[in-house]
Design a protein around this motif. Structure first.
Motif, PDB file in Angstrom:
ATOM      1  N   VAL A   1      17.582  -7.335  25.548  1.00 26.38           N
ATOM      2  CA  VAL A   1      18.322  -8.030  24.506  1.00 26.38           C
ATOM      3  C   VAL A   1      17.832  -7.539  23.144  1.00 26.38           C
ATOM      4  O   VAL A   1      16.635  -7.378  22.921  1.00 26.38           O
ATOM      5  N   LYS A   2      18.781  -7.276  22.278  1.00 24.95           N
ATOM      6  CA  LYS A   2      18.510  -6.861  20.904  1.00 24.95           C
ATOM      7  C   LYS A   2      18.726  -8.083  20.026  1.00 24.95           C
ATOM      8  O   LYS A   2      19.845  -8.524  19.800  1.00 24.95           O
ATOM      9  N   MET A   3      17.620  -8.662  19.542  1.00 22.08           N
ATOM     10  CA  MET A   3      17.671  -9.915  18.813  1.00 22.08           C
ATOM     11  C   MET A   3      17.795  -9.669  17.310  1.00 22.08           C
ATOM     12  O   MET A   3      17.228  -8.713  16.773  1.00 22.08           O
ATOM     13  N   PRO A   4      18.519 -10.546  16.614  1.00 20.65           N
ATOM     14  CA  PRO A   4      18.604 -10.442  15.157  1.00 20.65           C
ATOM     15  C   PRO A   4      17.369 -11.031  14.501  1.00 20.65           C
ATOM     16  O   PRO A   4      16.560 -11.711  15.150  1.00 20.65           O
ATOM     17  N   ALA A   5      17.224 -10.785  13.206  1.00 19.45           N
ATOM     18  CA  ALA A   5      16.090 -11.347  12.470  1.00 19.45           C
ATOM     19  C   ALA A   5      16.215 -12.865  12.409  1.00 19.45           C
ATOM     20  O   ALA A   5      17.240 -13.390  11.984  1.00 19.45           O
ATOM     21  N   PRO A   6      15.184 -13.592  12.848  1.00 18.36           N
ATOM     22  CA  PRO A   6      15.199 -15.052  12.694  1.00 18.36           C
ATOM     23  C   PRO A   6      14.818 -15.439  11.278  1.00 18.36           C
ATOM     24  O   PRO A   6      14.646 -14.581  10.409  1.00 18.36           O
ATOM     25  N   ALA A   7      14.682 -16.715  11.039  1.00 13.02           N
ATOM     26  CA  ALA A   7      14.241 -17.179   9.727  1.00 13.02           C
ATOM     27  C   ALA A   7      12.890 -16.567   9.380  1.00 13.02           C
ATOM     28  O   ALA A   7      12.079 -16.255  10.254  1.00 13.02           O
ATOM     29  N   GLU A   8      12.660 -16.389   8.095  1.00 13.88           N
ATOM     30  CA  GLU A   8      11.436 -15.743   7.635  1.00 13.88           C
ATOM     31  C   GLU A   8      10.192 -16.432   8.206  1.00 13.88           C
ATOM     32  O   GLU A   8      10.081 -17.647   8.191  1.00 13.88           O
ATOM     33  N   GLY A   9       9.299 -15.608   8.744  1.00 12.43           N
ATOM     34  CA  GLY A   9       8.052 -16.108   9.282  1.00 12.43           C
ATOM     35  C   GLY A   9       8.144 -16.713  10.668  1.00 12.43           C
ATOM     36  O   GLY A   9       7.152 -17.248  11.176  1.00 12.43           O
ATOM     37  N   MET A  10       9.320 -16.601  11.325  1.00 13.45           N
ATOM     38  CA  MET A  10       9.519 -17.261  12.612  1.00 13.45           C
ATOM     39  C   MET A  10       9.526 -16.306  13.805  1.00 13.45           C
ATOM     40  O   MET A  10       9.743 -16.729  14.932  1.00 13.45           O
ATOM     41  N   VAL A  11       9.294 -15.026  13.576  1.00 11.78           N
ATOM     42  CA  VAL A  11       9.389 -14.056  14.673  1.00 11.78           C
ATOM     43  C   VAL A  11       8.373 -14.356  15.772  1.00 11.78           C
ATOM     44  O   VAL A  11       8.704 -14.387  16.960  1.00 11.78           O
ATOM     45  N   THR A  12       7.127 -14.573  15.391  1.00  8.05           N
ATOM     46  CA  THR A  12       6.081 -14.796  16.399  1.00  8.05           C
ATOM     47  C   THR A  12       6.399 -16.001  17.267  1.00  8.05           C
ATOM     48  O   THR A  12       6.278 -15.952  18.501  1.00  8.05           O
ATOM     49  N   GLN A  13       6.805 -17.106  16.635  1.00  7.91           N
ATOM     50  CA  GLN A  13       7.143 -18.313  17.394  1.00  7.91           C
ATOM     51  C   GLN A  13       8.351 -18.084  18.293  1.00  7.91           C
ATOM     52  O   GLN A  13       8.329 -18.455  19.475  1.00  7.91           O
ATOM     53  N   GLU A  14       9.397 -17.458  17.758  1.00  9.81           N
ATOM     54  CA  GLU A  14      10.590 -17.224  18.566  1.00  9.81           C
ATOM     55  C   GLU A  14      10.287 -16.318  19.746  1.00  9.81           C
ATOM     56  O   GLU A  14      10.715 -16.589  20.882  1.00  9.81           O
ATOM     57  N   LEU A  15       9.546 -15.249  19.513  1.00  9.52           N
ATOM     58  CA  LEU A  15       9.223 -14.319  20.585  1.00  9.52           C
ATOM     59  C   LEU A  15       8.416 -15.007  21.681  1.00  9.52           C
ATOM     60  O   LEU A  15       8.672 -14.799  22.882  1.00  9.52           O
ATOM     61  N   ALA A  16       7.470 -15.846  21.302  1.00 11.99           N
ATOM     62  CA  ALA A  16       6.672 -16.579  22.292  1.00 11.99           C
ATOM     63  C   ALA A  16       7.551 -17.503  23.117  1.00 11.99           C
ATOM     64  O   ALA A  16       7.386 -17.602  24.347  1.00 11.99           O
ATOM     65  N   GLU A  17       8.497 -18.172  22.475  1.00 10.10           N
ATOM     66  CA  GLU A  17       9.407 -19.069  23.195  1.00 10.10           C
ATOM     67  C   GLU A  17      10.295 -18.291  24.163  1.00 10.10           C
ATOM     68  O   GLU A  17      10.540 -18.742  25.295  1.00 10.10           O
ATOM     69  N   LEU A  18      10.765 -17.134  23.748  1.00  9.38           N
ATOM     70  CA  LEU A  18      11.594 -16.306  24.629  1.00  9.38           C
ATOM     71  C   LEU A  18      10.783 -15.819  25.822  1.00  9.38           C
ATOM     72  O   LEU A  18      11.270 -15.837  26.963  1.00  9.38           O
ATOM     73  N   ARG A  19       9.567 -15.388  25.563  1.00  7.70           N
ATOM     74  CA  ARG A  19       8.701 -14.891  26.646  1.00  7.70           C
ATOM     75  C   ARG A  19       8.422 -15.985  27.685  1.00  7.70           C
ATOM     76  O   ARG A  19       8.289 -15.696  28.879  1.00  7.70           O
ATOM     77  N   ASP A  20       8.313 -17.229  27.223  1.00 11.40           N
ATOM     78  CA  ASP A  20       7.959 -18.334  28.111  1.00 11.40           C
ATOM     79  C   ASP A  20       9.158 -18.920  28.853  1.00 11.40           C
ATOM     80  O   ASP A  20       8.999 -19.878  29.612  1.00 11.40           O
ATOM     81  N   SER A  21      10.317 -18.346  28.656  1.00 16.83           N
ATOM     82  CA  SER A  21      11.540 -18.819  29.317  1.00 16.83           C
ATOM     83  C   SER A  21      12.057 -17.738  30.267  1.00 16.83           C
ATOM     84  O   SER A  21      11.505 -16.632  30.303  1.00 16.83           O
TER      85      SER A  21
END
Length: 300
Positions: A162-182
């Motif tokens: 999956v090619k993900m778009p840029a999330p809100a500023e400063g949220m990449v680490t949190q979003e990536l962790a959530e995706l990895r855990d699902s």
């Protein structure tokens, strides 16, 4: 390792005012990217103006790129289009020409439901044996993938990234962790939105789907290498130098800037497809200044 790992460089697709692809131009650009060590080439992505080209011209572009890279660099071909049957045809065309993978956005006029998008991807994934990457780009498609939809698609054979778009500023680490855990963590997870590339790479994403890589492949590859080696200082130095370029991307859209930069670097003389217009001379000067800073840091 998946072909969707690392730096995937997305070049423009040189074409004339009638939408006829300049195959020699495609070959020059893709050969340049391959020679500069990109991990894959994303042909006919948004930067490659796939939506403005006919099926026949897309196939001509794919054939030219295959000839240019000669199997040295994986070629990922965009197959986004309105109709499911047409997307299947495009997938088969890419496979027949020798592409290594596919990238597809859920293009629509009438907004798609989550179920319609699911069925669309399933049907296209079944058309070939090539690995398929989901192109999640709500800025252009106006379609947002729900987490449940991505989880369902993670179970489909051949859909592997999956090619993900840029999330809100400063949220990449949190979003990536959530995706990895699902269940979505089954995918190879990469990001576009070049201005958050450093953040995403340092957070440990699998790939960078890069507009910058389509015209400055050495610099983009150096950024990826620094992040992968844990050289945070160097990665952030590149980010700082690139801030003027990212500002131009955000102001004008990365596509218009990519055309200007590619031409200023002497890699092409193509213009964006109408009704899109080239940047004004004053803004092209700003692109030139941003490129100068990039060249200087690579010369150090």
């Amino acid at each position: 390792m998946s072909i969707f790992h690392g730096l995937s460089a997305f070049p423009i697709t040189p074409a004339d005012e009638h939408g006829e692809v300049d195959t020699d131009g495609v070959m020059r650009l893709t050969a340049h990217l391959s020679a500069n060590g990109v991990d894959s080439i994303g042909l006919l992505g948004s930067t490659g103006t796939y939506a403005y080209l006919s099926r026949a011209e897309r196939r001509r572009a794919t054939s030219a790129a295959i000839k240019a890279v000669g199997g040295k660099t994986p070629l990922i071909v965009g197959i986004g289009t309105l109709r499911t049957d047409e997307a299947r045809y495009l997938a088969c065309d890419a496979a027949a020409e020798g592409a290594d993978g596919l990238l597809m956005a859920p293009v629509s006029y009438t907004p798609l439901t989550q179920e319609e998008a699911f069925q669309h991807y399933v049907a296209v994934a079944e058309a070939t044996s090539l690995p398929l990457c989901i192109y999640n780009n709500p800025t252009t498609t106006h379609f947002s993938f729900g987490r449940n939809l991505l989880e369902r698609l993670a179970e489909i054979p051949n859909i592997v990234a999956v090619k993900m778009p840029a999330p809100a500023e400063g949220m990449v680490t949190q979003e990536l962790a959530e995706l990895r855990d699902s269940p979505i963590g089954k995918f190879v997870i990469g990001y576009s939105g070049d201005w958050i590339a450093t953040e995403a790479l340092l957070a440990g994403c699998d790939g960078w789907f890069s507009v910058l890589g389509g015209f400055l492949p050495r610099l983009a590859k150096a950024m990826v290498t620094a992040a992968q080696e844990g050289d945070v200082s160097t990665a952030r130095q590149y980010q700082q130098v690139l801030e003027p370029m990212w500002a131009l991307f955000r102001e004008f859209g990365s596509l218009r800037v990519a055309y200007a930069a590619t031409n200023l670097l002497g890699l092409s003389a193509a213009q964006p497809p109408r009704p899109l217009l080239p940047l004004a001379a004053s803004d092209q000067n700003r692109v030139s200044e941003a490129l100068r800073a990039c060249r200087e840091i690579m010369a150090e």
